[in-house]
Motif scaffolding. Structure first.
Motif, short mmCIF file in Angstrom:
data_model
loop_
_atom_site.label_atom_id
_atom_site.label_comp_id
_atom_site.label_asym_id
_atom_site.label_seq_id
_atom_site.Cartn_x
_atom_site.Cartn_y
_atom_site.Cartn_z
N LEU A 7 0.84 -1.20 0.00
CA LEU A 7 0.00 0.00 0.00
C LEU A 7 0.87 1.25 0.00
CD1 LEU A 7 -2.74 -0.99 2.62
CD2 LEU A 7 -2.78 -1.29 0.14
N LEU A 8 1.93 1.22 0.80
CA LEU A 8 2.87 2.35 0.84
C LEU A 8 3.54 2.51 -0.52
CD1 LEU A 8 4.51 1.75 4.32
CD2 LEU A 8 3.02 3.66 3.71
N ASP B 170 -7.31 6.26 5.52
CA ASP B 170 -8.76 6.09 5.33
C ASP B 170 -9.11 5.13 4.20
OD1 ASP B 170 -9.37 7.77 7.42
OD2 ASP B 170 -9.89 9.50 6.16
N GLN B 171 -8.14 4.81 3.34
CA GLN B 171 -8.45 3.93 2.20
C GLN B 171 -8.92 2.56 2.69
OE1 GLN B 171 -5.19 2.17 -0.16
NE2 GLN B 171 -3.79 3.32 1.20
N GLN B 172 -9.81 1.96 1.93
CA GLN B 172 -10.41 0.68 2.33
C GLN B 172 -9.37 -0.42 2.51
OE1 GLN B 172 -13.70 0.37 3.24
NE2 GLN B 172 -12.89 -1.51 4.11
N TYR C 283 -6.38 -0.21 3.62
CA TYR C 283 -5.75 -0.08 4.94
C TYR C 283 -6.77 -0.41 6.03
CZ TYR C 283 -3.20 1.38 8.99
OH TYR C 283 -2.59 1.37 10.21
N GLN C 284 -7.97 0.07 5.88
CA GLN C 284 -9.02 -0.19 6.87
C GLN C 284 -9.22 -1.69 7.07
OE1 GLN C 284 -10.88 2.15 8.79
NE2 GLN C 284 -9.17 3.40 8.09
N ASP C 285 -9.10 -2.47 5.99
CA ASP C 285 -9.26 -3.92 6.08
C ASP C 285 -8.17 -4.57 6.92
OD1 ASP C 285 -11.50 -3.70 4.47
OD2 ASP C 285 -10.46 -4.33 2.63
N LEU C 286 -7.03 -3.92 7.09
CA LEU C 286 -5.91 -4.46 7.88
C LEU C 286 -6.00 -4.12 9.36
CD1 LEU C 286 -2.97 -3.69 5.44
CD2 LEU C 286 -4.09 -5.91 5.84
N ILE C 287 -6.87 -3.21 9.73
CA ILE C 287 -6.95 -2.75 11.12
C ILE C 287 -7.24 -3.89 12.11
CG2 ILE C 287 -8.23 -1.29 12.74
CD1 ILE C 287 -8.19 0.88 10.57
N PRO C 288 -8.17 -4.80 11.83
CA PRO C 288 -8.38 -5.89 12.80
C PRO C 288 -7.12 -6.73 13.04
CG PRO C 288 -10.24 -5.76 11.30
CD PRO C 288 -9.17 -4.83 10.76
N LEU C 289 -6.37 -7.01 11.98
CA LEU C 289 -5.12 -7.75 12.14
C LEU C 289 -4.13 -6.95 12.96
CD1 LEU C 289 -3.29 -10.17 11.43
CD2 LEU C 289 -2.71 -8.98 9.30
N ARG C 290 -4.01 -5.67 12.67
CA ARG C 290 -3.12 -4.78 13.42
C ARG C 290 -3.51 -4.75 14.89
NH1 ARG C 290 -4.27 1.31 12.64
NH2 ARG C 290 -5.78 0.73 14.22
#
Length: 97
Positions: A29-30, A72-74, A76-83
């Motif tokens: 993503l980066l 805010d991109q989706q 990245y948002q999808d990775l938040i639970p794993l994080r």
């Protein structure tokens, strides 16, 4: 004017593989956003801290709006639970000018 993000983190030792997967998942993503880490280093010692951090990461974004758009991109948002599940501490701060 560029913007800088500082990420302070401490992975959960019991979930080290998940933490690595989460960190590795952010890299594409980066790269797609053209963001190159300016500094990534383990914390070698603490002079004043109540936190037991493991890693510091500094990212440079092209302008002040870019960090919010990135996080805010989706994708990245999808990775938040794993994080959130694999790090004991994760702080992400936008630095001021």
């Amino acid at each position: 004017m560029t913007a800088h993000i500082i990420v302070l983190s401490r992975p959960d030792p019991a979930k080290a593989e998940e933490a690595k997967k989460g960190a590795d998942s952010v890299q594409p993503l980066l790269k797609a956003a053209g963001i190159i880490p300016k500094l990534r280093a383990p914390v070698a010692d603490r002079l004043a801290s109540k936190c037991d951090l493991a890693t510091v990461l500094v990212l440079e974004f092209p302008d002040q709006a870019a960090p919010k758009g990135f996080f805010d991109q989706q994708a990245y948002q999808d990775l938040i639970p794993l994080r959130d599940n694999s790090f004991l501490q994760m702080e992400i701060h936008i630095l001021g000018a």
